[in-house]
Design a protein around this motif. Structure first.
Motif, PDB file in Angstrom:
ATOM      1  N   GLY A 285       0.817  -1.208   0.000  1.00  0.00           N
ATOM      2  CA  GLY A 285       0.000   0.000   0.000  1.00  0.00           C
ATOM      3  C   GLY A 285       0.851   1.259   0.000  1.00  0.00           C
ATOM      4  N   ASP A 286       0.266   2.336   0.459  1.00  0.00           N
ATOM      5  CA  ASP A 286       0.938   3.634   0.431  1.00  0.00           C
ATOM      6  C   ASP A 286       1.859   3.762   1.648  1.00  0.00           C
ATOM      7  OD1 ASP A 286       1.763   6.232   0.215  1.00  0.00           O
ATOM      8  OD2 ASP A 286      -0.226   7.069  -0.110  1.00  0.00           O
ATOM      9  N   THR A 287       3.032   3.169   1.534  1.00  0.00           N
ATOM     10  CA  THR A 287       3.961   3.167   2.657  1.00  0.00           C
ATOM     11  C   THR A 287       4.508   4.556   2.953  1.00  0.00           C
ATOM     12  OG1 THR A 287       5.735   2.553   1.133  1.00  0.00           O
ATOM     13  CG2 THR A 287       4.636   0.774   2.317  1.00  0.00           C
ATOM     14  N   ALA A 288       4.589   5.410   1.942  1.00  0.00           N
ATOM     15  CA  ALA A 288       5.089   6.770   2.171  1.00  0.00           C
ATOM     16  C   ALA A 288       4.155   7.543   3.089  1.00  0.00           C
ATOM     17  CB  ALA A 288       5.256   7.501   0.841  1.00  0.00           C
ATOM     18  N   THR A 289       2.854   7.417   2.863  1.00  0.00           N
ATOM     19  CA  THR A 289       1.880   8.092   3.711  1.00  0.00           C
ATOM     20  C   THR A 289       1.890   7.520   5.127  1.00  0.00           C
ATOM     21  OG1 THR A 289       0.416   8.748   1.911  1.00  0.00           O
ATOM     22  CG2 THR A 289      -0.592   8.483   4.063  1.00  0.00           C
TER      23      THR A 289
ATOM     24  N   LEU B 151      -5.480  14.859   5.509  1.00  0.00           N
ATOM     25  CA  LEU B 151      -5.308  14.291   4.176  1.00  0.00           C
ATOM     26  C   LEU B 151      -4.539  12.977   4.232  1.00  0.00           C
ATOM     27  CD1 LEU B 151      -4.479  17.405   1.947  1.00  0.00           C
ATOM     28  CD2 LEU B 151      -6.612  16.097   2.025  1.00  0.00           C
ATOM     29  N   LEU B 152      -3.629  12.854   5.181  1.00  0.00           N
ATOM     30  CA  LEU B 152      -2.864  11.620   5.302  1.00  0.00           C
ATOM     31  C   LEU B 152      -3.754  10.456   5.719  1.00  0.00           C
ATOM     32  CD1 LEU B 152       0.405  12.903   7.051  1.00  0.00           C
ATOM     33  CD2 LEU B 152      -0.036  12.572   4.607  1.00  0.00           C
ATOM     34  N   PHE B 153      -4.730  10.728   6.556  1.00  0.00           N
ATOM     35  CA  PHE B 153      -5.673   9.681   6.968  1.00  0.00           C
ATOM     36  C   PHE B 153      -6.476   9.199   5.767  1.00  0.00           C
ATOM     37  CE2 PHE B 153      -9.926   8.419   8.362  1.00  0.00           C
ATOM     38  CZ  PHE B 153      -9.606   7.399   9.252  1.00  0.00           C
ATOM     39  N   MET B 154      -6.939  10.134   4.936  1.00  0.00           N
ATOM     40  CA  MET B 154      -7.755   9.771   3.776  1.00  0.00           C
ATOM     41  C   MET B 154      -6.951   8.968   2.765  1.00  0.00           C
ATOM     42  SD  MET B 154      -8.224  10.660   0.342  1.00  0.00           S
ATOM     43  CE  MET B 154      -7.534  12.313   0.204  1.00  0.00           C
ATOM     44  N   GLN B 155      -5.754   9.424   2.431  1.00  0.00           N
ATOM     45  CA  GLN B 155      -5.017   8.788   1.348  1.00  0.00           C
ATOM     46  C   GLN B 155      -4.254   7.549   1.790  1.00  0.00           C
ATOM     47  OE1 GLN B 155      -2.454  12.065   0.146  1.00  0.00           O
ATOM     48  NE2 GLN B 155      -0.663  11.100   1.052  1.00  0.00           N
ATOM     49  N   ALA B 156      -4.254   7.238   3.091  1.00  0.00           N
ATOM     50  CA  ALA B 156      -3.589   6.030   3.571  1.00  0.00           C
ATOM     51  C   ALA B 156      -4.271   4.772   3.055  1.00  0.00           C
ATOM     52  CB  ALA B 156      -3.552   6.020   5.099  1.00  0.00           C
ATOM     53  N   THR B 157      -5.547   4.869   2.697  1.00  0.00           N
ATOM     54  CA  THR B 157      -6.259   3.739   2.103  1.00  0.00           C
ATOM     55  C   THR B 157      -5.835   3.603   0.648  1.00  0.00           C
ATOM     56  OG1 THR B 157      -8.153   4.162   3.537  1.00  0.00           O
ATOM     57  CG2 THR B 157      -8.527   2.766   1.614  1.00  0.00           C
ATOM     58  N   ALA B 158      -5.363   2.414   0.279  1.00  0.00           N
ATOM     59  CA  ALA B 158      -4.759   2.234  -1.044  1.00  0.00           C
ATOM     60  C   ALA B 158      -5.697   2.600  -2.192  1.00  0.00           C
ATOM     61  CB  ALA B 158      -4.276   0.800  -1.197  1.00  0.00           C
ATOM     62  N   ASN B 159      -6.986   2.330  -2.017  1.00  0.00           N
ATOM     63  CA  ASN B 159      -7.897   2.581  -3.135  1.00  0.00           C
ATOM     64  C   ASN B 159      -8.527   3.963  -3.100  1.00  0.00           C
ATOM     65  OD1 ASN B 159      -9.650   2.238  -1.035  1.00  0.00           O
ATOM     66  ND2 ASN B 159     -10.866   0.603  -1.986  1.00  0.00           N
ATOM     67  N   SER B 160      -8.034   4.870  -2.244  1.00  0.00           N
ATOM     68  CA  SER B 160      -8.621   6.212  -2.212  1.00  0.00           C
ATOM     69  C   SER B 160      -8.452   6.924  -3.545  1.00  0.00           C
ATOM     70  CB  SER B 160      -7.994   7.043  -1.084  1.00  0.00           C
ATOM     71  OG  SER B 160      -6.594   7.187  -1.272  1.00  0.00           O
ATOM     72  N   VAL B 161      -7.362   6.634  -4.248  1.00  0.00           N
ATOM     73  CA  VAL B 161      -7.138   7.287  -5.544  1.00  0.00           C
ATOM     74  C   VAL B 161      -8.143   6.819  -6.592  1.00  0.00           C
ATOM     75  CG1 VAL B 161      -5.471   5.563  -6.363  1.00  0.00           C
ATOM     76  CG2 VAL B 161      -5.368   7.903  -7.235  1.00  0.00           C
ATOM     77  N   LEU B 162      -8.767   5.667  -6.375  1.00  0.00           N
ATOM     78  CA  LEU B 162      -9.732   5.175  -7.357  1.00  0.00           C
ATOM     79  C   LEU B 162     -10.967   6.073  -7.417  1.00  0.00           C
ATOM     80  CD1 LEU B 162      -9.551   1.308  -6.893  1.00  0.00           C
ATOM     81  CD2 LEU B 162      -8.211   2.805  -8.372  1.00  0.00           C
TER      82      LEU B 162
ATOM     83  N   VAL C 127       0.893  -1.516  -7.967  1.00  0.00           N
ATOM     84  CA  VAL C 127       1.744  -0.404  -7.522  1.00  0.00           C
ATOM     85  C   VAL C 127       2.481  -0.783  -6.246  1.00  0.00           C
ATOM     86  CG1 VAL C 127      -0.228   0.638  -6.323  1.00  0.00           C
ATOM     87  CG2 VAL C 127       1.767   2.052  -6.859  1.00  0.00           C
ATOM     88  N   GLU C 128       3.749  -0.437  -6.203  1.00  0.00           N
ATOM     89  CA  GLU C 128       4.545  -0.610  -4.992  1.00  0.00           C
ATOM     90  C   GLU C 128       5.529   0.555  -4.890  1.00  0.00           C
ATOM     91  OE1 GLU C 128       4.117  -2.747  -2.611  1.00  0.00           O
ATOM     92  OE2 GLU C 128       2.719  -4.103  -3.629  1.00  0.00           O
ATOM     93  N   LEU C 129       5.788   0.979  -3.673  1.00  0.00           N
ATOM     94  CA  LEU C 129       6.802   1.986  -3.404  1.00  0.00           C
ATOM     95  C   LEU C 129       8.029   1.312  -2.805  1.00  0.00           C
ATOM     96  CD1 LEU C 129       4.667   4.889  -1.852  1.00  0.00           C
ATOM     97  CD2 LEU C 129       5.179   4.423  -4.265  1.00  0.00           C
TER      98      LEU C 129
ATOM     99  N   GLY D   9      10.022   2.352  -0.444  1.00  0.00           N
ATOM    100  CA  GLY D   9       9.990   2.401   1.014  1.00  0.00           C
ATOM    101  C   GLY D   9      11.374   2.513   1.623  1.00  0.00           C
ATOM    102  N   GLY D  10      11.412   2.530   2.940  1.00  0.00           N
ATOM    103  CA  GLY D  10      12.661   2.649   3.670  1.00  0.00           C
ATOM    104  C   GLY D  10      12.973   1.397   4.454  1.00  0.00           C
ATOM    105  N   ALA D  11      13.766   1.565   5.504  1.00  0.00           N
ATOM    106  CA  ALA D  11      14.230   0.413   6.277  1.00  0.00           C
ATOM    107  C   ALA D  11      13.080  -0.346   6.937  1.00  0.00           C
ATOM    108  CB  ALA D  11      15.227   0.877   7.340  1.00  0.00           C
ATOM    109  N   ARG D  12      12.082   0.379   7.438  1.00  0.00           N
ATOM    110  CA  ARG D  12      10.968  -0.304   8.113  1.00  0.00           C
ATOM    111  C   ARG D  12      10.161  -1.132   7.124  1.00  0.00           C
ATOM    112  NH1 ARG D  12       7.701   3.830  11.791  1.00  0.00           N
ATOM    113  NH2 ARG D  12       7.757   5.070   9.900  1.00  0.00           N
ATOM    114  N   VAL D  13       9.957  -0.583   5.920  1.00  0.00           N
ATOM    115  CA  VAL D  13       9.214  -1.320   4.888  1.00  0.00           C
ATOM    116  C   VAL D  13       9.984  -2.567   4.484  1.00  0.00           C
ATOM    117  CG1 VAL D  13       8.321  -1.212   2.535  1.00  0.00           C
ATOM    118  CG2 VAL D  13       8.060   0.753   4.050  1.00  0.00           C
ATOM    119  N   GLU D  14      11.297  -2.449   4.320  1.00  0.00           N
ATOM    120  CA  GLU D  14      12.113  -3.614   3.965  1.00  0.00           C
ATOM    121  C   GLU D  14      12.062  -4.677   5.059  1.00  0.00           C
ATOM    122  OE1 GLU D  14      13.709  -4.570   1.214  1.00  0.00           O
ATOM    123  OE2 GLU D  14      12.710  -2.865   0.284  1.00  0.00           O
ATOM    124  N   ALA D  15      12.014  -4.243   6.312  1.00  0.00           N
ATOM    125  CA  ALA D  15      11.925  -5.201   7.420  1.00  0.00           C
ATOM    126  C   ALA D  15      10.627  -5.987   7.351  1.00  0.00           C
ATOM    127  CB  ALA D  15      12.042  -4.468   8.746  1.00  0.00           C
TER     128      ALA D  15
END
Length: 209
Positions: free
Chosen positions: A58-62, A79-90, A137-139, A141-147
């Motif tokens: 999902g949106d790991t950056a958000t 806005l971060l709460f709204m867009q944290a849902t992966a399908n919000s852009v749909l 879609v995939e981002l 991400g950083g160290a936490r996402v890789e973990a």
């Protein structure tokens, strides 16, 4: 048999325009850009088109930004709460292109290509649908996402995992029109890898950037 009508690949660039109502993260702009390129290549009736979005993480950056703001005691951005849902852009996509067909989001540890093609096949059995727009879609991400990816893969975190960089791949599928979609082969690899979708987009109709 499903047919491939259009394909597109989107990666971050200076030409990737921001979307109104979405901030900071490249996730939603990438999804929209890949879908836009596919839909612009066809005269699509949105009322007869479904959308399937697939993303393991999902949106790991958000999610990362929101958690860092929380830990830092900063004011929460709604806005971060709204867009944290992966399908919000749909929702934004459907408004721009008049899409009123089913809109689904998947998160799978298996091959996204096989999973999304199976879902598209089911949707295309519906008499009121002619096309299914599939987007993976995939981002990076950083160290936490890789973990997390490492735990999902059952091993240690690795920078050679599912994603080499931020990426969205879209394919427009139908029952009539373009070349037949080949039966997906088993693809061993890390969870969430978009390799299968990327190969389909690039080799079947020469997916564009």
């Amino acid at each position: 048999m499903m047919r491939l009508l259009a394909a597109a690949v989107a990666e971050p660039s200076a030409r990737l325009a921001p979307l109104p109502g979405f901030v900071e993260s490249p996730f939603s702009p990438l999804v929209f850009e890949a879908c836009r390129r596919c839909l612009d290549a066809q005269l699509v009736d949105g009322a007869r088109t479904a959308v399937v979005l697939c993303s393991l993480m999902g949106d790991t950056a958000t999610a990362d930004l929101a958690s860092r703001r929380l830990v830092g005691g900063r004011v929460h951005n709604p806005l971060l709460f709204m867009q944290a849902t992966a399908n919000s852009v749909l929702g934004y996509l459907s408004r721009e292109f008049g899409i009123t067909g089913q809109q689904l989001s998947l998160s799978t540890l298996d091959d996204p290509l096989a999973e999304t093609l199976a879902m598209a096949d089911v949707l295309l059995d519906e008499p009121d649908l002619d096309r299914v727009l599939v987007v993976g879609v995939e981002l990076a991400g950083g160290a936490r996402v890789e973990a997390v990816r490492g735990e999902l893969a059952g091993g240690a975190p690795s920078r050679s995992g599912a994603v080499q960089g931020d990426l969205a791949v879209a394919v427009l599928l139908g029952r009539d029109g373009g070349p037949a979609v080949p039966v997906p082969q088993a693809r061993p690899g890390p969870p969430g890898s978009l390799r299968g979708l990327l190969d389909l987009a690039r080799t079947t109709v020469g997916g564009t950037r």
